[in-house]
Write a protein that holds these residues in place. Structure first.
Motif, PDB file in Angstrom:
ATOM      1  N   LEU A 161       0.805  -1.222   0.000  1.00 41.21           N
ATOM      2  CA  LEU A 161       0.000   0.000   0.000  1.00 41.21           C
ATOM      3  C   LEU A 161       0.841   1.276   0.000  1.00 41.21           C
ATOM      4  O   LEU A 161       0.296   2.370  -0.153  1.00 41.21           O
TER       5      LEU A 161
ATOM      6  N   THR B 183       2.799   2.589  -2.165  1.00 41.92           N
ATOM      7  CA  THR B 183       2.671   3.351  -3.415  1.00 41.92           C
ATOM      8  C   THR B 183       1.358   4.118  -3.447  1.00 41.92           C
ATOM      9  O   THR B 183       1.304   5.301  -3.823  1.00 41.92           O
ATOM     10  N   GLN B 184       0.268   3.435  -3.041  1.00 44.58           N
ATOM     11  CA  GLN B 184      -1.042   4.091  -3.050  1.00 44.58           C
ATOM     12  C   GLN B 184      -1.096   5.210  -2.009  1.00 44.58           C
ATOM     13  O   GLN B 184      -1.781   6.212  -2.206  1.00 44.58           O
ATOM     14  N   TRP B 185      -0.377   5.030  -0.938  1.00 48.48           N
ATOM     15  CA  TRP B 185      -0.341   6.026   0.149  1.00 48.48           C
ATOM     16  C   TRP B 185       0.098   7.398  -0.381  1.00 48.48           C
ATOM     17  O   TRP B 185      -0.425   8.430   0.045  1.00 48.48           O
TER      18      TRP B 185
ATOM     19  N   GLN C 165     -10.912   0.972  -9.298  1.00 44.11           N
ATOM     20  CA  GLN C 165      -9.645   1.563  -8.864  1.00 44.11           C
ATOM     21  C   GLN C 165      -8.917   0.638  -7.895  1.00 44.11           C
ATOM     22  O   GLN C 165      -7.690   0.478  -7.970  1.00 44.11           O
TER      23      GLN C 165
ATOM     24  N   TRP D 275      -8.232   8.058  -1.057  1.00 40.36           N
ATOM     25  CA  TRP D 275      -8.137   6.886  -0.189  1.00 40.36           C
ATOM     26  C   TRP D 275      -7.927   7.349   1.251  1.00 40.36           C
ATOM     27  O   TRP D 275      -7.052   8.190   1.523  1.00 40.36           O
TER      28      TRP D 275
ATOM     29  N   LYS E  49      -2.845   8.291  -3.974  1.00 39.02           N
ATOM     30  CA  LYS E  49      -4.309   8.394  -3.983  1.00 39.02           C
ATOM     31  C   LYS E  49      -4.799   9.436  -2.986  1.00 39.02           C
ATOM     32  O   LYS E  49      -4.655   9.271  -1.773  1.00 39.02           O
TER      33      LYS E  49
ATOM     34  N   THR F  37      -5.020  -1.823  -8.771  1.00 38.33           N
ATOM     35  CA  THR F  37      -3.733  -1.830  -8.058  1.00 38.33           C
ATOM     36  C   THR F  37      -3.088  -3.211  -8.077  1.00 38.33           C
ATOM     37  O   THR F  37      -1.872  -3.332  -7.909  1.00 38.33           O
TER      38      THR F  37
ATOM     39  N   VAL G 116     -12.397   4.022   0.124  1.00 38.91           N
ATOM     40  CA  VAL G 116     -12.138   4.595  -1.198  1.00 38.91           C
ATOM     41  C   VAL G 116     -13.391   5.313  -1.675  1.00 38.91           C
ATOM     42  O   VAL G 116     -14.458   4.702  -1.789  1.00 38.91           O
TER      43      VAL G 116
END
Length: 399
Positions: free
Chosen positions: A339, A341-343, A381, A349, A346, A385, A370
């Motif tokens: 997570l 990368t998404q942190w 989405q 999120w 996004k 990921t 989300v």
């Protein structure tokens, strides 16, 4: 002189009728799931003092509370001390034994009561209740011997599931029966107690309705949730789910009818199976907070925990207004590094971690919310990921 049970129940009922909590009052929370952490935080924000009862002093609910009382469910002395220090007590999950709540009710108010808990913890009692209120449930039979399975299979059909009448044992105490040769696998399980043999419902969607019931019987519902399970655990909860208008109305009608018949105050969950043909079956009743309801932290103007507390405190409930399509994802420890990368990418999120102690053994450290323009866009989405690419396993009940 020892009071009889009728006088105790009368006094408890009178206390409940008059109990309105104001800031500074003390709410007791019993139980050890993540629901308790969220409930304790919400209660403190509303100005209440919180006392938590747990067998584990490292419990995050105990850490969040103003005071923790550590003891087992069998320690009547500590349970009494806990109850007497609280203006009211709430159980935060359906896993707290009903007899413990019956004991606590002698010393303080428990607005949720024990009756709905007794029904939900016993599959036979739950099915008897649902039959009484005349709703669809999966065909079932009571099983006390292996011969009962052979006799019942003709009417139940394949596939079906053998489950213990007491909930909470986990999937190791269940057996899926797809063909006659599978029946022999049930022999050792049946030796452990009474079971139910339940037909497998070929459902297309799992739906959840979170309802708040007030002390005067008034009901307030959140939007219908679509739930996705993996390996008997809630994986995703999505709001609003896409349903035909007649199906949506029928689910709401059924949920309201069931909630009206339960002697209960606070938030509860009623779960459903929806088949491809549009048939609706009742899956279960949870007379407590349910994890799927955390999706409303962002999806609506009021949260599940706040509605629960307002009902317990006999405060007026706000009308629930839908704000934005939201998907809740239950996180696992193994996913946290993925997570990162998404942190940093996004902005839609939102994360919530329960702050379990490092030594605590839990696979579920928190959840993710989300937000998007539609539920399908949020789900796409999440899928894009690749973090949650595992396909859901067959399951018919969260245990």
């Amino acid at each position: 002189m020892r009071r009889n049970s009728q006088s105790i129940q009368k006094e408890s009922s009178e206390r409940m009728d008059k109990k309105i909590l104001f800031p500074g009052s003390t709410i007791g929370i019993i139980g050890g799931s993540a629901n308790g952490i969220m409930l304790a935080e919400s209660a403190k924000k509303m100005g209440f003092k919180v006392i938590a009862y747990s067998s584990d002093e490292a419990s995050p609910t105990v850490q969040e509370a103003d005071l923790g009382i550590i003891g087992s469910y069998k320690d009547r002395s500590k349970l009494q001390t806990f109850a007497e220090r609280c203006d009211l007590v709430t159980y935060e999950s359906e896993n707290v034994p009903a007899d413990v709540i019956a004991f606590i009710e002698q010393y303080t108010v428990v607005p949720q009561g024990k009756e709905a808990l007794e029904i939900s913890q016993d599959r036979l009692l739950e099915r008897a209740f649902l039959e009484q209120v005349n709703v669809n449930i999966a065909p079932y039979a009571t099983i006390v011997s292996l011969d009962d399975v052979y006799q019942a299979i003709g009417s139940i059909g394949y596939p079906c599931v053998l489950k213990p009448i007491q909930k909470g044992f986990g999937k190791l105490r269940q057996q899926i029966i797809r063909k006659q040769s599978d029946i022999a696998k049930c022999a050792d399980l049946i030796d452990l107690g009474t079971y139910v043999l339940e037909a497998w419902v070929p459902y297309e969607k799992e739906l959840s309705v979170i309802i708040t019931k007030e002390a005067d019987g008034s009901l307030s519902s959140f939007p219908i949730i679509e739930c996705f399970y993996r390996d008997h655990r809630l994986f995703e909860a999505a709001v609003k789910c896409e349903l035909a208008s007649d199906v949506e109305e029928e689910v709401k009608r059924l949920a309201t009818g069931i909630a009206k018949q339960l002697k209960y105050v606070g938030v509860l969950e009623i779960a459903f199976f929806l088949t491809k043909s549009g048939t609706i079956y009742i899956k279960r009743i949870v007379p407590a907070l349910h994890k799927a309801g955390f999706v409303f932290d962002k999806a609506t103007n009021t949260s599940m925990c706040e509605q629960h507390l307002r009902a317990l405190a006999q405060m007026p409930l706000p009308q629930v207004n839908f704000l934005q399509p939201t998907v809740m994802v239950s996180l696992q420890n193994s996913e946290l590094d993925l997570l990162h990368t998404q942190w940093v990418l996004k902005d839609n999120w939102y994360y919530r971690f329960y702050r379990y102690p490092q030594m605590a053994r839990t696979r579920t450290p928190g959840y993710l919310l989300v937000l998007a323009n539609s539920t399908s866009a949020a789900l796409e989405q999440i899928d894009a990921t690749g973090i949650w690419s595992e396909q859901p396993s067959e399951t018919q009940e969260k245990l």
